[in-house]
Design an enzyme around this catalytic site. Structure first.
Site, short mmCIF file in Angstrom:
data_model
loop_
_atom_site.label_atom_id
_atom_site.label_comp_id
_atom_site.label_asym_id
_atom_site.label_seq_id
_atom_site.Cartn_x
_atom_site.Cartn_y
_atom_site.Cartn_z
N LYS A 167 0.81 -1.21 0.00
CA LYS A 167 0.00 0.00 0.00
C LYS A 167 0.84 1.26 0.00
O LYS A 167 0.46 2.26 -0.61
CB LYS A 167 -0.97 0.00 1.19
CG LYS A 167 -2.10 -1.00 1.03
CD LYS A 167 -3.22 -0.77 2.02
CE LYS A 167 -4.37 -1.75 1.73
NZ LYS A 167 -5.47 -1.60 2.67
N LYS B 270 -4.74 -9.78 -6.03
CA LYS B 270 -6.01 -10.05 -5.35
C LYS B 270 -7.03 -8.98 -5.72
O LYS B 270 -6.69 -7.82 -5.95
CB LYS B 270 -5.81 -10.12 -3.84
CG LYS B 270 -5.90 -8.80 -3.11
CD LYS B 270 -5.95 -9.03 -1.61
CE LYS B 270 -6.26 -7.73 -0.88
NZ LYS B 270 -7.71 -7.44 -0.81
N LYS C 285 -10.47 -3.51 -2.87
CA LYS C 285 -11.22 -2.27 -2.90
C LYS C 285 -10.37 -1.13 -3.42
O LYS C 285 -10.85 -0.19 -4.02
CB LYS C 285 -11.71 -1.93 -1.49
CG LYS C 285 -13.01 -2.59 -1.15
CD LYS C 285 -13.45 -2.23 0.26
CE LYS C 285 -12.93 -3.29 1.21
NZ LYS C 285 -13.33 -3.08 2.60
P1 ATP Z 1 -8.37 -2.65 0.85
O1 ATP Z 1 -7.87 -2.78 -0.55
O2 ATP Z 1 -8.89 -1.28 1.19
O3 ATP Z 1 -7.41 -3.22 1.87
P2 ATP Z 1 -9.74 -5.10 0.81
O4 ATP Z 1 -10.43 -5.37 -0.47
O5 ATP Z 1 -8.45 -5.78 1.04
O6 ATP Z 1 -9.65 -3.54 0.93
P3 ATP Z 1 -10.48 -5.38 3.56
O7 ATP Z 1 -11.56 -4.58 4.17
O8 ATP Z 1 -9.06 -5.01 3.82
O9 ATP Z 1 -10.74 -5.43 1.98
O10 ATP Z 1 -10.67 -6.90 3.96
C1 ATP Z 1 -11.90 -7.41 4.47
C2 ATP Z 1 -11.87 -8.92 4.45
O11 ATP Z 1 -11.95 -9.38 3.09
C3 ATP Z 1 -10.60 -9.53 5.01
O12 ATP Z 1 -10.95 -10.67 5.77
C4 ATP Z 1 -9.83 -9.93 3.80
O13 ATP Z 1 -8.99 -11.04 4.04
C5 ATP Z 1 -10.92 -10.30 2.82
N1 ATP Z 1 -10.50 -10.12 1.44
C6 ATP Z 1 -10.13 -8.96 0.86
N2 ATP Z 1 -9.82 -9.14 -0.43
C7 ATP Z 1 -10.00 -10.46 -0.67
C8 ATP Z 1 -9.85 -11.27 -1.83
N3 ATP Z 1 -9.46 -10.77 -2.99
N4 ATP Z 1 -10.14 -12.58 -1.73
C9 ATP Z 1 -10.57 -13.10 -0.55
N5 ATP Z 1 -10.73 -12.40 0.57
C10 ATP Z 1 -10.45 -11.09 0.52
MG MG Z 2 -7.18 -5.28 2.75
#
Ligand code: ATP
Ligand code: MG
Length: 332
Positions: free
Chosen positions: A112, A195, A198
């Site tokens: 990040k 992955k 968001k």
């Molecule tokens: P950011 O990019 O802002 O970190 P994020 O998409 O990683 O957002 P988080 O809110 O950080 O989302 O994570 C919330 C939950 O979703 C966590 O348990 C994380 O492990 C899961 N998660 C996030 N992205 C994935 C993915 N691509 N596949 C499976 N699980 C995910």
């Molecule tokens: Mg995350």
């Protein structure tokens, strides 16, 4: 019942399929068998620059999606992190037992901060995993169901809990990480080695729970695949196709092997069409329910506020234990 804790950042208007498959699906089942605490981690969300009005809106939207996807606020504690003061309070104490080098090894920070440019990354982004450790340890959680990307942070949480217990006496429950293997990671449709996230640079490979169904279908139809024609699961050489097969399999409840047989001799277009269908039927009702909940923000705020009171009771008790253990003067 054993206590479960998990959280999600309100860092976008919508959750995505990775959050849904990697986290929410497990939470929904586990809330029945566990004493479940779910947190919208808005303190974490401000580790990257935020717009205040947008953050408020995204916090409500995130909570609404949890509920719409089946988290039941009458059996689970679903609350907003900033409404329970013990989170940053415990994080401060944990900061003081975390090594600088140890924190520097966290790959999420590396990813990040690189995205933001190393110089504009905040200290908050650096200490993010320590706040996350506080989130978990405050609730004496034994089970922490997360996606694969969070494994390293849960390991850190365990290390900090053990270190604190060794130094100051038994204070924390040491949590277990729980990751569902094949469903643990959903990849970006345009970049199937990254992955789904968001905070992805572009949104064309991200499937948002609250998107217009037609947009979602279009994104699936233009997912990156490979130059072969064979529908076969092979993560290494066929990342895009494997991702699509995983998505289908988890949402339809059918095995990958079964799907390989079904699509034997068919093209990628057929696979994508089928994936678009299962995604649409999964997202449709959730989207509808979430939009309903968001139409009454006062009621949503009330549900969250009541849960924060419940959460604070547990968290404050843990924090008192910690303050006592480290030698802070009790307030008569
Ligand atoms: P950011 O990019 O802002 O970190 P994020 O998409 O990683 O957002 P988080 O809110 O950080 O989302 O994570 C919330 C939950 O979703 C966590 O348990 C994380 O492990 C899961 N998660 C996030 N992205 C994935 C993915 N691509 N596949 C499976 N699980 C995910
Ligand atoms: Mg995350």
């Amino acid at each position: 019942k054993t206590r479960l804790f998990s959280g999600m950042q309100p860092s976008a208007d919508s959750l995505h399929l990775g959050n849904y498959m990697g986290a929410l699906l497990q939470w929904r089942d586990m809330q029945v068998t566990h004493d479940a605490v779910f947190c919208v981690v808005d303190l974490h969300a401000i580790t990257v620059p935020q717009d205040p009005a947008q953050l408020r809106e995204q916090t409500r939207r995130t909570a609404a999606q949890y509920i719409a996807a089946g988290i039941d606020p009458s059996i689970s504690t679903l609350f907003v992190q900033s409404q329970v003061a013990a989170h940053p309070q415990l994080a401060w104490v944990l900061n003081t037992i975390t090594g600088f080098g140890e924190a520097s090894r966290m790959t999420q920070f590396k990813d990040k901060s690189q995205k933001q440019g190393a110089d504009s990354a905040s200290v908050g982004l650096f200490t993010y995993p320590i706040l996350q450790a506080a989130d978990i340890l405050l609730y004496d959680a034994t089970v922490v169901p997360v996606g694969e990307d969070q494994r390293q942070h849960i390991e850190l949480t365990r290390d900090l809990a053990n270190r604190f217990n060794t130094r100051f006496g038994e204070t924390f429950v040491v949590p277990e990480v729980q990751i569902l293997k094949e469903t643990a990671k959903v990849y970006d449709l345009q970049d199937p080695n990254a992955k789904m996230s968001k905070s992805a640079a572009t949104d064309s490979g991200v499937l948002w729970l609250l998107d217009e169904p037609a947009r979602t279908a279009k994104k699936i139809k233009s997912a990156v695949t490979d130059a072969e024609r064979e529908v076969r699961f092979d993560r290494e050489n066929k990342a895009g196709v494997s991702n699509l097969l995983t998505i289908h399999s988890v949402l339809s409840g059918r095995s990958i092997a079964d799907l390989e047989v079904e699509f034997d001799g068919k093209g990628y277009g057929d696979l994508k069409g089928a994936v678009a269908e299962v995604v649409a039927s999964e997202f449709g009702p959730i989207r509808e329910r979430a939009l309903e909940l968001l139409a009454d923000p006062a009621e949503l705020d009330r549900i969250l506020g009541a849960a924060a009171d419940r959460a604070a009771e547990i968290a404050d008790a843990t924090l008192r234990r910690v303050y006592d253990a480290v030698g802070f003067l009790p307030k008569p």
